[in-house]
Design a protein around this motif. Structure first.
Motif, PDB file in Angstrom:
ATOM      1  N   SER A   1      47.382  76.932  -0.693  1.00 20.69           N
ATOM      2  CA  SER A   1      47.731  76.847   0.729  1.00 20.69           C
ATOM      3  C   SER A   1      48.127  78.186   1.333  1.00 20.69           C
ATOM      4  O   SER A   1      48.123  78.324   2.554  1.00 20.69           O
ATOM      5  CB  SER A   1      48.869  75.836   0.924  1.00 20.69           C
ATOM      6  OG  SER A   1      48.462  74.560   0.508  1.00 20.69           O
TER       7      SER A   1
ATOM      8  N   GLU B   1      56.432  71.877   5.118  1.00 22.51           N
ATOM      9  CA  GLU B   1      55.386  71.002   4.596  1.00 22.51           C
ATOM     10  C   GLU B   1      55.851  70.301   3.318  1.00 22.51           C
ATOM     11  O   GLU B   1      55.633  69.110   3.126  1.00 22.51           O
ATOM     12  CB  GLU B   1      54.108  71.808   4.331  1.00 22.51           C
ATOM     13  CG  GLU B   1      52.957  70.933   3.883  1.00 22.51           C
ATOM     14  CD  GLU B   1      51.675  71.715   3.642  1.00 22.51           C
ATOM     15  OE1 GLU B   1      50.728  71.084   3.156  1.00 22.51           O
ATOM     16  OE2 GLU B   1      51.615  72.919   3.914  1.00 22.51           O
TER      17      GLU B   1
ATOM     18  N   GLN C   1      58.287  67.508   4.113  1.00 21.85           N
ATOM     19  CA  GLN C   1      57.622  66.319   4.651  1.00 21.85           C
ATOM     20  C   GLN C   1      57.083  65.455   3.520  1.00 21.85           C
ATOM     21  O   GLN C   1      57.184  64.227   3.560  1.00 21.85           O
ATOM     22  CB  GLN C   1      56.511  66.724   5.623  1.00 21.85           C
ATOM     23  CG  GLN C   1      57.066  67.263   6.925  1.00 21.85           C
ATOM     24  CD  GLN C   1      56.018  67.902   7.817  1.00 21.85           C
ATOM     25  OE1 GLN C   1      54.931  68.262   7.382  1.00 21.85           O
ATOM     26  NE2 GLN C   1      56.356  68.057   9.084  1.00 21.85           N
TER      27      GLN C   1
END
Length: 100
Positions: free
Chosen positions: A72, A80, A83
Motif C-alpha cells: 500500500s 486505514e 478501520q
C-alpha cells in the motif's frame, strides 16, 4: 467514524512503523486473519503468512501487516488500519497500547 478510538490526527495520517506493527501483532488474537483480509490481502497471502511461520502466530500476523504496508505504500495509514481493526470489533484498548 473512529469516535471512541482517540488517536491524534497526525498519527492517523502516518504510516505505521515496524515497531507499531510488531506491537499490534502481539495483541491480535484469532481475528488477525479477518483484519488482514479487510486490509486487502488475499486468502492466499494469509495462507502464505501462516505457512512461512508455522510455529509463531505473532510472526504470521507481523508478516501480513508488513506485506500490507509494503503493497500500500503511503496509503497504508494508521487510519486505514484502525478501520480494519474496528471492523473486526477489537477493543479500543488495543489501539491505546499500540498507537498512543
Amino acid at each position: 467514524m473512529l469516535d471512541h478510538w482517540v488517536v491524534p490526527e497526525l498519527v492517523l495520517e502516518s504510516v505505521p512503523s515496524e515497531r507499531q506493527l510488531n506491537r499490534l501483532a502481539g495483541r491480535l488474537g484469532p481475528e488477525w486473519e479477518s483484519v488482514l483480509l479487510d486490509l486487502g490481502l488475499s486468502a492466499e497471502d494469509v495462507y502464505r503468512c501462516r505457512a512461512n511461520h508455522p510455529l509463531a502466530v505473532r510472526s504470521q500476523v507481523l508478516a501480513g501487516l508488513v506485506l500490507w504496508r509494503q503493497r500500500s505504500g503511503r496509503a497504508a495509514t494508521v487510519r486505514e488500519l484502525l478501520q480494519s481493526l474496528r471492523a473486526a470489533e477489537l477493543h479500543p484498548s488495543i489501539v491505546d497500547q499500540v498507537f498512543l
